[in-house]
Each structure stands twice: as C-alpha cells, then as structure tokens.
Write a protein that holds these residues in place. Structure first.
Motif, mmCIF file in Angstrom:
data_model
loop_
_atom_site.group_PDB
_atom_site.id
_atom_site.type_symbol
_atom_site.label_atom_id
_atom_site.label_comp_id
_atom_site.label_asym_id
_atom_site.label_seq_id
_atom_site.Cartn_x
_atom_site.Cartn_y
_atom_site.Cartn_z
ATOM 1 N N LEU A 142 35.084 15.169 21.839
ATOM 2 C CA LEU A 142 33.728 14.973 21.355
ATOM 3 C C LEU A 142 33.489 15.825 20.108
ATOM 4 C CD1 LEU A 142 31.922 15.421 24.795
ATOM 5 C CD2 LEU A 142 32.437 13.237 23.719
ATOM 6 N N GLN A 143 32.489 15.416 19.348
ATOM 7 C CA GLN A 143 32.108 16.178 18.165
ATOM 8 C C GLN A 143 30.596 16.232 18.085
ATOM 9 O OE1 GLN A 143 33.167 14.567 14.257
ATOM 10 N NE2 GLN A 143 33.673 16.649 13.591
ATOM 11 N N VAL A 144 30.079 17.404 17.675
ATOM 12 C CA VAL A 144 28.637 17.584 17.621
ATOM 13 C C VAL A 144 28.033 16.781 16.467
ATOM 14 C CG1 VAL A 144 28.615 19.595 16.080
ATOM 15 C CG2 VAL A 144 26.806 19.322 17.792
ATOM 16 N N GLU A 145 26.821 16.306 16.678
ATOM 17 C CA GLU A 145 26.014 15.775 15.587
ATOM 18 C C GLU A 145 24.566 16.171 15.876
ATOM 19 O OE1 GLU A 145 24.537 11.292 16.407
ATOM 20 O OE2 GLU A 145 26.614 11.442 15.717
ATOM 21 N N PHE A 146 23.827 16.454 14.837
ATOM 22 C CA PHE A 146 22.459 16.931 15.005
ATOM 23 C C PHE A 146 21.485 15.794 14.738
ATOM 24 C CE2 PHE A 146 24.991 20.644 14.080
ATOM 25 C CZ PHE A 146 24.539 21.556 15.013
ATOM 26 N N GLN A 147 20.550 15.617 15.664
ATOM 27 C CA GLN A 147 19.527 14.593 15.510
ATOM 28 C C GLN A 147 18.151 15.247 15.621
ATOM 29 O OE1 GLN A 147 19.931 11.141 18.012
ATOM 30 N NE2 GLN A 147 22.108 10.864 17.528
ATOM 31 N N THR A 148 17.236 14.802 14.780
ATOM 32 C CA THR A 148 15.887 15.341 14.759
ATOM 33 C C THR A 148 14.924 14.350 15.404
ATOM 34 O OG1 THR A 148 16.339 16.595 12.741
ATOM 35 C CG2 THR A 148 14.026 16.229 13.305
ATOM 36 N N PHE A 149 14.098 14.863 16.311
ATOM 37 C CA PHE A 149 13.149 14.050 17.048
ATOM 38 C C PHE A 149 11.730 14.491 16.696
ATOM 39 C CE2 PHE A 149 17.062 14.308 19.420
ATOM 40 C CZ PHE A 149 17.298 12.998 19.789
ATOM 41 N N ASP A 150 10.852 13.512 16.562
ATOM 42 C CA ASP A 150 9.435 13.764 16.295
ATOM 43 C C ASP A 150 9.227 14.565 15.015
ATOM 44 O OD1 ASP A 150 8.990 12.576 18.843
ATOM 45 O OD2 ASP A 150 9.352 14.510 19.794
ATOM 46 N N ASP A 151 10.198 14.504 14.118
ATOM 47 C CA ASP A 151 10.118 15.201 12.827
ATOM 48 C C ASP A 151 9.996 16.711 12.955
ATOM 49 O OD1 ASP A 151 10.210 12.783 11.380
ATOM 50 O OD2 ASP A 151 8.056 12.496 11.658
ATOM 51 N N GLU A 152 10.373 17.253 14.135
ATOM 52 C CA GLU A 152 10.188 18.701 14.302
ATOM 53 C C GLU A 152 11.211 19.360 15.216
ATOM 54 O OE1 GLU A 152 6.377 19.326 16.018
ATOM 55 O OE2 GLU A 152 6.709 17.989 17.723
ATOM 56 N N LEU A 153 11.943 18.597 15.995
ATOM 57 C CA LEU A 153 12.875 19.178 16.957
ATOM 58 C C LEU A 153 14.287 18.668 16.685
ATOM 59 C CD1 LEU A 153 13.499 20.804 19.545
ATOM 60 C CD2 LEU A 153 12.930 18.738 20.856
ATOM 61 N N LEU A 168 18.236 18.753 17.744
ATOM 62 C CA LEU A 168 19.061 19.055 18.903
ATOM 63 C C LEU A 168 20.528 18.751 18.602
ATOM 64 C CD1 LEU A 168 16.912 17.415 21.741
ATOM 65 C CD2 LEU A 168 17.033 19.839 21.120
ATOM 66 N N PRO A 169 21.434 19.541 19.181
ATOM 67 C CA PRO A 169 22.859 19.215 19.077
ATOM 68 C C PRO A 169 23.240 18.195 20.143
ATOM 69 C CG PRO A 169 22.587 21.299 20.220
ATOM 70 C CD PRO A 169 21.198 20.811 19.875
ATOM 71 N N LEU A 170 23.669 17.031 19.746
ATOM 72 C CA LEU A 170 24.179 16.003 20.637
ATOM 73 C C LEU A 170 25.665 15.836 20.369
ATOM 74 C CD1 LEU A 170 21.283 13.409 20.290
ATOM 75 C CD2 LEU A 170 21.473 15.294 21.929
ATOM 76 N N PHE A 171 26.359 15.158 21.255
ATOM 77 C CA PHE A 171 27.805 15.006 21.070
ATOM 78 C C PHE A 171 28.186 13.544 21.144
ATOM 79 C CE2 PHE A 171 27.637 19.465 21.717
ATOM 80 C CZ PHE A 171 28.789 19.979 21.148
ATOM 81 N N ARG A 172 29.062 13.171 20.211
ATOM 82 C CA ARG A 172 29.537 11.806 20.095
ATOM 83 C C ARG A 172 31.060 11.797 20.266
ATOM 84 N NH1 ARG A 172 27.547 7.182 17.707
ATOM 85 N NH2 ARG A 172 25.678 8.331 17.026
ATOM 86 N N PRO A 173 31.601 10.822 21.014
ATOM 87 C CA PRO A 173 33.063 10.755 21.165
ATOM 88 C C PRO A 173 33.749 10.562 19.815
ATOM 89 C CG PRO A 173 31.991 9.403 22.817
ATOM 90 C CD PRO A 173 30.925 9.835 21.865
ATOM 91 N N LEU A 174 34.853 11.278 19.626
ATOM 92 C CA LEU A 174 35.647 11.095 18.405
ATOM 93 C C LEU A 174 36.387 9.782 18.497
ATOM 94 C CD1 LEU A 174 37.109 14.676 17.948
ATOM 95 C CD2 LEU A 174 35.585 13.506 16.372
ATOM 96 N N SER A 175 36.432 9.049 17.404
ATOM 97 C CA SER A 175 37.165 7.788 17.410
ATOM 98 C C SER A 175 38.655 8.078 17.472
ATOM 99 C CB SER A 175 36.839 6.993 16.140
ATOM 100 O OG SER A 175 37.246 7.723 14.994
ATOM 101 N N ALA A 176 39.417 7.112 18.011
ATOM 102 C CA ALA A 176 40.870 7.286 18.139
ATOM 103 C C ALA A 176 41.506 7.472 16.762
ATOM 104 C CB ALA A 176 41.476 6.084 18.853
#
Length: 323
Positions: A302-313, A315-323
């Motif tokens: 997995l690899q981290v990606e940051f997503q912003t919610f409600d224009d103010e929060l 969070l670090p989320l994780f997405r599977p790395l492609s083969a």
C-alpha cells in the motif's frame, strides 16, 4: 416494561453456573511464542528464558491477554477436550432468539487478571449467567442485554486457583425497521461533515504533516526509535526528547476490517479500514481506497495518499500499489 409470559422461564436461567470447559493443552512456550509473533508482542518475559530467569518469576510466563485463548475449542466449533461440560452456556440466547429476537451484537468484553499464568499449568473456565436486562430499545432495535462471566482457574493439588475473569455482555434484539427514504424537498438538507480528530500538543505535528502532505511519525532522539500513535514520552526508553520522521508512506496491509453496519454518515459503505505496517516498522490504522473490499489481502503493498474532506480536514488514506 415488557412482561411476556415466556420471560419468567428465561429469567430462571439467570444465576446459573455452567460446568468446566478445559484447555486442550497445558500452558506452553510454543503457543506463547506463536501468539506473541502474531500480536507483535516482544516482551522478553514471555519468550526469553535467560531474561525471565532474572525476574521475580524465575521463568517465562504467558501474556495475561492470552488467557482466553487457552480454552478455545480450536478450528472446529464446540470441539472441547474430554471432561468438559456438554451444557450450553449460551442457551439463554437461544431461548430469547426463539421468541423473535434473532440478531446479536457484542457490547462489552472486559478481561481481568488475578496473576500471571506459568508454563505447565492446566486451565479451565466456568460460565455464570449474571444478568438479563429489562427489554430495551436502541438504535439497533429492541431486545435484551445478557451478561455472562467466565471465571478462569488453574488446576492445583487441593483447591484450584482463580487466575482471571472475562465479563461478556451481548444484546439480543429485533432489528429496527429501516426508515423509509425521505423525499427531497426544496428545504436545505444539512451536510454532515467528517468528525475532526482531537488535537493536542503531542499530536499536532502529525496533523500539521497531513496538511503539508507528509506522513510524520514520532521519533525519539535518545534511542532513535519510532512510535505511533504519538505520545508525550518515548514508549521504548521513556525519554521526553521527541521529534518526528517523515515516512515514505509505503507499507503492507497487516490486518483489516470492513465496516458494513451501522451506516454512519458521511462515510461510504462498505468501509474498509486497515492496520498498515509501514516500511519504517510502525503500524497505523487508516482508511483504504481504490479497491473493492473483497479483494483486500493481508500482506498487500500500500501507499499513502492524502485526501481533504469538507475543505478543512486532511487525512492519510492508503491505496494498493499497482503491480
């Protein structure tokens, strides 16, 4: 307050104590080592004989949190060792279910310990039906809270010795009827935002890092070790000299759950939540995106990606790395 004719018969079970459920094996070093490996516990008191010999115990002991594991039936349901009772300590739940309360959810599990368990001890537990509530209505539905207490003992010459106790409470209920969809109107519908985390002086660096697109892991300047979640003191050496290390955000899926119910806005469901083992050696829980939950596999990169919610929060989320 409900006063059904069948309640008196079910309530007569309250106070009943069921017979012994024995452990298949004596407390032994091999199972302790395997449990510690799975749980990520590295206390030498449990696995290092030379170290344990220098302690007050004089030998390795079993982790207290492992207590319940000794008396589990194993791979096959209700496959208990010879000598165990054939009584069903869950019959009260069966009787409530027969009256139209089919669903069950665990609401409390409280494990307490009287002492460490030593190698070679043979354990068993008995079950007491301690309480049954009046009929209650909750967000899940209407039903009864049932409390059981499992008392764990070590067989001794003479009188057996109590070593711990598990209080287990469940809710046996009729699921609430799903609310009918509300037709849209011209009136404004309030937008439910993601809940914000509690931020303190000890954790502010982590959330500031998220805003900056960095996964910051707390670092001890004294022993050069990392820890997560952040704390006011190093859990390894108790130093207060702390800063942070910026992780590359790569790791593997150590464990995960998929939340289905109850559905709490504004989250999407099913909602996969993983425990990610970072390449730097620490673990952190986070949401998983970009994959069907049914395709998740332990050990997946997995690899981290940051997503912003409600224009103010952010969070670090994780997405599977492609083969």
């Amino acid at each position: 307050m409900a006063d059904y004719a069948w309640l008196s018969e079910v309530r007569s079970i309250v106070g009943r104590e069921y017979g012994r459920i024995y452990a298949w094996d004596e407390v032994n070093p091999a199972m302790v080592r395997q449990w510690c490996e799975v749980m990520g516990v590295d206390n030498p008191l449990y696995t290092d004989s030379d170290y344990a010999a220098t302690t007050e115990f004089g030998e390795i002991v079993a982790p207290p949190a492992m207590l319940q594991a000794w008396c589990l039936e194993g791979l096959h349901m209700n496959n208990y060792p010879p000598g165990s009772t054939d009584e069903n300590p869950y019959e009260i739940l069966t009787q409530i279910e027969q009256q139209g309360y089919p669903a069950v959810v665990a609401v409390n599990s409280e494990l307490s310990f009287d002492r460490y368990v030593r190698m070679g001890e043979k354990l068993y537990y008995t079950t007491l039906i301690k309480e049954m509530s009046e009929e209650k209505t909750t967000g899940l539905g209407t039903g009864f809270f049932v409390t059981q207490v499992m008392s764990f003992f070590s067989e001794q010459e003479g009188e057996d010795e109590k070593v711990g106790e598990l209080l287990f409470r469940v809710f046996k209920f009729k699921p609430a009827q799903a609310a009918k969809p509300v037709e849209k109107s011209d009136s404004a519908v309030p937008v439910i935002k993601r809940p914000k985390p509690g931020i303190s002086d000890d954790t502010r660096f982590f959330w500031d890092g998220c805003n900056a697109g960095e996964l910051r892991i707390q670092h001890c300047k004294s022993c050069d070790k990392l820890q997560h979640p952040p704390a006011p003191v190093c859990s390894h050496c108790q130093s207060f000299e702390l800063d942070y290390h910026v992780s590359k955000g790569n790791g593997e899926l150590y464990s995960f759950v998929v939340m289905h119910y109850p559905e709490v806005p504004p989250f999407d469901y099913p909602n996969p939540i993983g425990l990610i083992q970072l390449d730097e050696g620490v673990r952190l829980p986070a949401g998983i995106v970009g994959i069907d939950p049914s395709e998740l596999k332990i050990g997946q990169r997995l690899q981290v990606e940051f997503q912003t919610f409600d224009d103010e929060l952010t969070l670090p989320l994780f997405r599977p790395l492609s083969a």
